[in-house]
Design a protein around this motif. Structure first.
Motif, PDB file in Angstrom:
ATOM      1  N   ALA A 201       0.816  -1.216   0.000  1.00  0.00           N
ATOM      2  CA  ALA A 201       0.000   0.000   0.000  1.00  0.00           C
ATOM      3  C   ALA A 201       0.843   1.256   0.000  1.00  0.00           C
ATOM      4  N   PHE A 202       1.910   1.278   0.819  1.00  0.00           N
ATOM      5  CA  PHE A 202       2.630   2.529   1.006  1.00  0.00           C
ATOM      6  C   PHE A 202       3.925   2.609   0.223  1.00  0.00           C
ATOM      7  N   SER A 203       4.498   1.456  -0.160  1.00  0.00           N
ATOM      8  CA  SER A 203       5.814   1.508  -0.767  1.00  0.00           C
ATOM      9  C   SER A 203       5.798   1.178  -2.247  1.00  0.00           C
ATOM     10  N   LYS A 204       5.224   0.038  -2.613  1.00  0.00           N
ATOM     11  CA  LYS A 204       5.334  -0.395  -3.996  1.00  0.00           C
ATOM     12  C   LYS A 204       4.609   0.550  -4.946  1.00  0.00           C
ATOM     13  N   GLY A 205       3.544   1.211  -4.469  1.00  0.00           N
ATOM     14  CA  GLY A 205       2.833   2.140  -5.323  1.00  0.00           C
ATOM     15  C   GLY A 205       3.509   3.480  -5.454  1.00  0.00           C
ATOM     16  N   LYS A 206       4.574   3.722  -4.660  1.00  0.00           N
ATOM     17  CA  LYS A 206       5.302   4.987  -4.679  1.00  0.00           C
ATOM     18  C   LYS A 206       4.365   6.169  -4.425  1.00  0.00           C
ATOM     19  N   SER A 207       3.298   5.919  -3.683  1.00  0.00           N
ATOM     20  CA  SER A 207       2.363   7.000  -3.409  1.00  0.00           C
ATOM     21  C   SER A 207       2.888   7.935  -2.335  1.00  0.00           C
ATOM     22  N   MET A 208       3.871   7.465  -1.570  1.00  0.00           N
ATOM     23  CA  MET A 208       4.450   8.288  -0.519  1.00  0.00           C
ATOM     24  C   MET A 208       5.827   7.705  -0.205  1.00  0.00           C
ATOM     25  N   TRP A 209       6.813   8.563  -0.097  1.00  0.00           N
ATOM     26  CA  TRP A 209       8.190   8.116   0.127  1.00  0.00           C
ATOM     27  C   TRP A 209       8.486   8.163   1.626  1.00  0.00           C
ATOM     28  N   ILE A 210       8.856   7.026   2.185  1.00  0.00           N
ATOM     29  CA  ILE A 210       9.035   6.904   3.633  1.00  0.00           C
ATOM     30  C   ILE A 210      10.508   6.707   3.955  1.00  0.00           C
ATOM     31  N   VAL A 211      11.028   7.550   4.841  1.00  0.00           N
ATOM     32  CA  VAL A 211      12.404   7.454   5.310  1.00  0.00           C
ATOM     33  C   VAL A 211      12.376   6.970   6.755  1.00  0.00           C
ATOM     34  N   GLY A 212      13.009   5.857   7.030  1.00  0.00           N
ATOM     35  CA  GLY A 212      13.079   5.332   8.387  1.00  0.00           C
ATOM     36  C   GLY A 212      14.282   5.907   9.112  1.00  0.00           C
ATOM     37  N   LEU A 213      14.045   6.506  10.268  1.00  0.00           N
ATOM     38  CA  LEU A 213      15.117   7.118  11.067  1.00  0.00           C
ATOM     39  C   LEU A 213      15.243   6.371  12.380  1.00  0.00           C
ATOM     40  N   THR A 214      16.458   5.956  12.723  1.00  0.00           N
ATOM     41  CA  THR A 214      16.690   5.271  13.988  1.00  0.00           C
ATOM     42  C   THR A 214      18.033   5.706  14.551  1.00  0.00           C
TER      43      THR A 214
ATOM     44  N   PRO B  26      13.007   4.181  17.312  1.00  0.00           N
ATOM     45  CA  PRO B  26      14.238   3.661  17.926  1.00  0.00           C
ATOM     46  C   PRO B  26      14.481   2.195  17.594  1.00  0.00           C
ATOM     47  N   LEU B  27      13.409   1.406  17.457  1.00  0.00           N
ATOM     48  CA  LEU B  27      13.527  -0.027  17.174  1.00  0.00           C
ATOM     49  C   LEU B  27      13.129  -0.321  15.730  1.00  0.00           C
ATOM     50  N   LEU B  28      13.603   0.486  14.823  1.00  0.00           N
ATOM     51  CA  LEU B  28      13.219   0.372  13.418  1.00  0.00           C
ATOM     52  C   LEU B  28      13.557  -1.002  12.854  1.00  0.00           C
ATOM     53  N   PHE B  29      14.776  -1.471  13.085  1.00  0.00           N
ATOM     54  CA  PHE B  29      15.205  -2.764  12.551  1.00  0.00           C
ATOM     55  C   PHE B  29      14.712  -3.926  13.407  1.00  0.00           C
TER      56      PHE B  29
ATOM     57  N   ILE C 291       8.852  -1.251   5.620  1.00  0.00           N
ATOM     58  CA  ILE C 291       7.861  -0.394   4.972  1.00  0.00           C
ATOM     59  C   ILE C 291       8.472   0.948   4.555  1.00  0.00           C
ATOM     60  N   THR C 292       9.793   1.057   4.645  1.00  0.00           N
ATOM     61  CA  THR C 292      10.464   2.301   4.262  1.00  0.00           C
ATOM     62  C   THR C 292      11.180   2.127   2.933  1.00  0.00           C
ATOM     63  N   HIS C 293      11.492   3.261   2.300  1.00  0.00           N
ATOM     64  CA  HIS C 293      12.276   3.254   1.075  1.00  0.00           C
ATOM     65  C   HIS C 293      13.764   3.430   1.366  1.00  0.00           C
ATOM     66  N   TRP C 294      14.087   4.201   2.403  1.00  0.00           N
ATOM     67  CA  TRP C 294      15.473   4.387   2.829  1.00  0.00           C
ATOM     68  C   TRP C 294      15.512   4.330   4.352  1.00  0.00           C
ATOM     69  N   THR C 295      16.670   3.969   4.890  1.00  0.00           N
ATOM     70  CA  THR C 295      16.855   3.967   6.343  1.00  0.00           C
ATOM     71  C   THR C 295      18.081   4.804   6.687  1.00  0.00           C
ATOM     72  N   VAL C 296      17.957   5.564   7.772  1.00  0.00           N
ATOM     73  CA  VAL C 296      19.031   6.437   8.241  1.00  0.00           C
ATOM     74  C   VAL C 296      19.239   6.165   9.726  1.00  0.00           C
ATOM     75  N   THR C 297      20.487   5.971  10.128  1.00  0.00           N
ATOM     76  CA  THR C 297      20.771   5.802  11.548  1.00  0.00           C
ATOM     77  C   THR C 297      21.641   6.948  12.036  1.00  0.00           C
TER      78      THR C 297
END
Length: 286
Positions: A50-63, A172-175, A182-188
């Motif tokens: 729903a949120f990633s494959k359709g590219k309807s919204m770009w999600i960045v995971g921060l941890t 904080p517990l992203l991984f 469910i994210t496109h990129w992850t940043v720590t």
């Protein structure tokens, strides 16, 4: 120091005659068995679709590790680059407020010893209990994580309805919880262990041993850096941290991605539908 994961997959090589930045495929176009790890394979979760494959919204995971400065980076990202923020920590606090389902479950599982005089959850008592005993920590996570996940998905759906092209998922517990899927990129966000220990003691007023126990209860900073697409070193000044943040943001925020996100947003889909309807009626009338 800013670390980045290479974007070139297996089967790519470089030739110096055309420059180091030009990838050239040297192997025949034959489908090979997947070499991706379990974390790199496409998720089968329905909300990933729903949120990633359709590219309807770009999600960045921060941890980031405890007291590494993740909250500062999250606020700076929102203020400087306009990202909507879904804060898992804030959600966890809200779902354990007095009178909520989370509050009742915590009191039922851990007893009244973790409640304060007014009947609310005493976070200091609960923290001392779960960070000292891994079985207690797993019990708490089994209570809170499903509730936190539901709220996260609800907030992501709301931001999609509000046509927000980029969302920062601060967790904080992203991984550990699998939210990175469910994210496109992850940043720590990380810092030196000495800096982390000092900040944690000053922030929470903990003894050296209690602070070390809380640091040891989480995934190590080195492991998070290996798993993330980008790693921001927050050991130095805030200006240095913001320079790294801006560099990552420029990599992620691109006009093409923003356009795609708007096209498949509710407003974009409505506009496309209206245009198609007007074109069809004009053709039938003509």
């Amino acid at each position: 120091m800013l670390l980045e994961r290479s974007s070139h997959g297996p089967g790519w090589s470089f030739k110096s005659s055309i420059g180091p930045e030009c990838p050239v495929r040297t192997k025949p176009l034959v489908r090979e068995p997947s070499r991706l790890t379990e974390d790199q394979r496409p998720s089968r979760y329905p909300f990933k679709v729903a949120f990633s494959k359709g590219k309807s919204m770009w999600i960045v995971g921060l941890t980031g590790g405890i007291a590494a400065g993740k909250s500062f980076v999250s606020k700076a990202w929102k203020q400087k680059h306009g990202f909507a923020v879904v804060d898992a920590d804030a959600i966890a606090h809200s779902i354990t407020a007095r009178g909520t389902l989370g509050h009742r479950l915590v009191a039922w599982k851990f007893g009244t010893g973790v409640l304060d005089e007014e009947g609310g959850v005493d976070r200091q008592k609960l923290g001392e209990l779960v960070f000292r005993d891994s079985s207690m920590r797993r019990k708490l996570n089994s209570i809170l994580h499903p509730l936190v996940l539901l709220h996260i998905l609800g907030q992501l759906a709301w931001h999609w309805l509000m046509c927000r092209p980029y969302v920062l998922l601060d967790a904080p517990l992203l991984f550990e919880t699998g939210l990175h899927k469910i994210t496109h990129w992850t940043v720590t966000v990380w810092c030196s262990e000495e800096t982390q220990l000092q900040r944690l003691q000053e922030r929470d007023g903990l003894s050296d041993q209690h602070a070390r126990d809380r640091m040891a209860a989480q995934m190590s900073q080195g492991e998070k850096r290996r798993k993330a697409d980008y790693a921001i070193d927050n050991s130095g000044s805030r200006e240095q941290t913001c320079q790294q943040l801006d560099h990552v943001a420029r990599k992620i925020v691109q006009p093409g991605r923003t356009l795609i996100s708007w096209m498949v947003s509710p407003v974009g889909l409505l506009a496309l539908g209206s245009a198609a309807y007007c074109a069809a009626t004009s053709w039938m009338d003509g």
